[in-house]
Design an enzyme around this catalytic site. Sequence first.
Site, PDB file in Angstrom:
ATOM      1  N   ASP A   1      35.336 -57.359  77.737  1.00  8.98           N
ATOM      2  CA  ASP A   1      36.365 -58.296  77.289  1.00  8.98           C
ATOM      3  C   ASP A   1      36.966 -58.881  78.551  1.00  8.98           C
ATOM      4  O   ASP A   1      38.111 -58.619  78.903  1.00  8.98           O
ATOM      5  CB  ASP A   1      37.412 -57.592  76.423  1.00  8.98           C
ATOM      6  CG  ASP A   1      38.314 -58.568  75.669  1.00  8.98           C
ATOM      7  OD1 ASP A   1      38.115 -59.792  75.841  1.00  8.98           O
ATOM      8  OD2 ASP A   1      39.198 -58.114  74.925  1.00  8.98           O
TER       9      ASP A   1
ATOM     10  N   HIS B   1      46.275 -65.513  72.215  1.00  6.71           N
ATOM     11  CA  HIS B   1      45.679 -66.553  71.365  1.00  6.71           C
ATOM     12  C   HIS B   1      46.719 -67.401  70.624  1.00  6.71           C
ATOM     13  O   HIS B   1      46.530 -67.766  69.466  1.00  6.71           O
ATOM     14  CB  HIS B   1      44.712 -65.933  70.372  1.00  6.71           C
ATOM     15  CG  HIS B   1      43.475 -65.350  70.988  1.00  6.71           C
ATOM     16  ND1 HIS B   1      42.968 -65.787  72.186  1.00  6.71           N
ATOM     17  CD2 HIS B   1      42.645 -64.352  70.568  1.00  6.71           C
ATOM     18  CE1 HIS B   1      41.873 -65.107  72.483  1.00  6.71           C
ATOM     19  NE2 HIS B   1      41.659 -64.217  71.527  1.00  6.71           N
TER      20      HIS B   1
ATOM     21  N   HIS C   1      36.434 -69.346  68.840  1.00  4.88           N
ATOM     22  CA  HIS C   1      36.294 -67.895  68.904  1.00  4.88           C
ATOM     23  C   HIS C   1      35.175 -67.391  67.988  1.00  4.88           C
ATOM     24  O   HIS C   1      35.314 -66.356  67.331  1.00  4.88           O
ATOM     25  CB  HIS C   1      37.618 -67.227  68.541  1.00  4.88           C
ATOM     26  CG  HIS C   1      37.818 -65.872  69.156  1.00  4.88           C
ATOM     27  ND1 HIS C   1      37.063 -64.773  68.802  1.00  4.88           N
ATOM     28  CD2 HIS C   1      38.673 -65.444  70.122  1.00  4.88           C
ATOM     29  CE1 HIS C   1      37.468 -63.720  69.493  1.00  4.88           C
ATOM     30  NE2 HIS C   1      38.437 -64.092  70.305  1.00  4.88           N
TER      31      HIS C   1
ATOM     32  N   ARG D   1      45.338 -64.284  77.072  1.00  6.47           N
ATOM     33  CA  ARG D   1      46.630 -63.613  77.187  1.00  6.47           C
ATOM     34  C   ARG D   1      47.551 -64.263  78.205  1.00  6.47           C
ATOM     35  O   ARG D   1      47.102 -64.751  79.245  1.00  6.47           O
ATOM     36  CB  ARG D   1      46.408 -62.141  77.558  1.00  6.47           C
ATOM     37  CG  ARG D   1      45.686 -61.369  76.465  1.00  6.47           C
ATOM     38  CD  ARG D   1      45.090 -60.074  76.958  1.00  6.47           C
ATOM     39  NE  ARG D   1      44.455 -59.352  75.838  1.00  6.47           N
ATOM     40  CZ  ARG D   1      43.200 -59.559  75.426  1.00  6.47           C
ATOM     41  NH1 ARG D   1      42.430 -60.463  76.051  1.00  6.47           N
ATOM     42  NH2 ARG D   1      42.719 -58.885  74.405  1.00  6.47           N
TER      43      ARG D   1
ATOM     44  N   GLU E   1      33.686 -67.284  74.881  1.00 10.18           N
ATOM     45  CA  GLU E   1      34.834 -68.169  74.740  1.00 10.18           C
ATOM     46  C   GLU E   1      35.025 -68.990  76.018  1.00 10.18           C
ATOM     47  O   GLU E   1      35.458 -68.465  77.036  1.00 10.18           O
ATOM     48  CB  GLU E   1      36.091 -67.361  74.445  1.00 10.18           C
ATOM     49  CG  GLU E   1      35.957 -66.399  73.274  1.00 10.18           C
ATOM     50  CD  GLU E   1      37.006 -65.304  73.320  1.00 10.18           C
ATOM     51  OE1 GLU E   1      38.200 -65.632  73.495  1.00 10.18           O
ATOM     52  OE2 GLU E   1      36.635 -64.115  73.213  1.00 10.18           O
TER      53      GLU E   1
END
Length: 329
Positions: free
Chosen positions: A233, A103, A176, A78, A291
């Site tokens: 996350d 992304h 991803h 982000r 990631e």
Amino acid sequence: MSELFGTLSDGTPVHRWTLERAGVRVRVLSYGGIVQSAEVPDRDGNTADVVLGFAGLDGYLTHPEPYLGALVGRYANRIAGGRFPLDGRTYALAPNEGANSLHGGERGFDKHVWDVSPVGDGGHGVRLSRVSPHGEEGFPGRLKMSATYTLEESGALRIAYEAVTDAPTVLNPTNHSYFNLSGSGHAGGHELRLAASRITPVDAGLIPSGDPQDVADTRFDFRRARKVGSGYDHNFVLDKGVTDAAEEVAELYDPASGRVLTVATTEPGLQLYTADHLGEPFAPGDGIALETQHFPDSPNRPDFPSTVLRPGEVFRSETVYAFSVRREA
């Protein structure tokens, strides 16, 4: 080996390339640089696909938001407010997650067809390339980008990124893929070890807030292997920092199958995402994304490792996903 995988609405063909070595079979799409599948044996020699993906192109077109297996960019993760300063100018990006850019924006790297060519002998690698024009999704500079996917002699998948630009810009690509080493079911019982002593704390919009925090005595401490669970996350600050060569930073283990995934990278961060919002045809927690990348919102955080790429420089980044088994549960 390549084959026609499908056709976009404008008639553009999408091809699938199959790489096979040391008992591992990986399939890569020209659309989005997607790793569609990775078939890996378990401790008993039984092979299963350990990467979440769709059987046909329509699945990826209908359900783009999970970014299943995709090559993500220009900027993975982000950027706050969809804006960032560079050399005295503020650039406005396409916001696609509330006010933030996620992304790469509305049509990032994952939604383009890449040129693909084989590399090396024996059909063990492919090179994907495309030119991202100046202003694409608001990012400055004409960016020439490539990603080379190679199956090594051991069966490890190496992804090597390279890029140049004709104007100052920012760049932070990643893959991803969602891993489920069991091949199906919930992945929360996998055990994870991360060489990361800090995380970047985030606000409600998952934008970093404040300085990196120590993971000791928190649910973010994976320095010793333990079950992953759910509710993650977050960007983990890798202890090694930015390195010229890929160094091992993570290990994911499935006790049921014996499969082990180790991750090595040149990157300074790793976003752990437990897919708690994954939708049909999958269920929340069906996969775990690891990631490798620079930190979220780095263009707005001069205290973070820089993601700026300038003319005359060559961007290089590398991540290796290695598969193995443990014979004893």
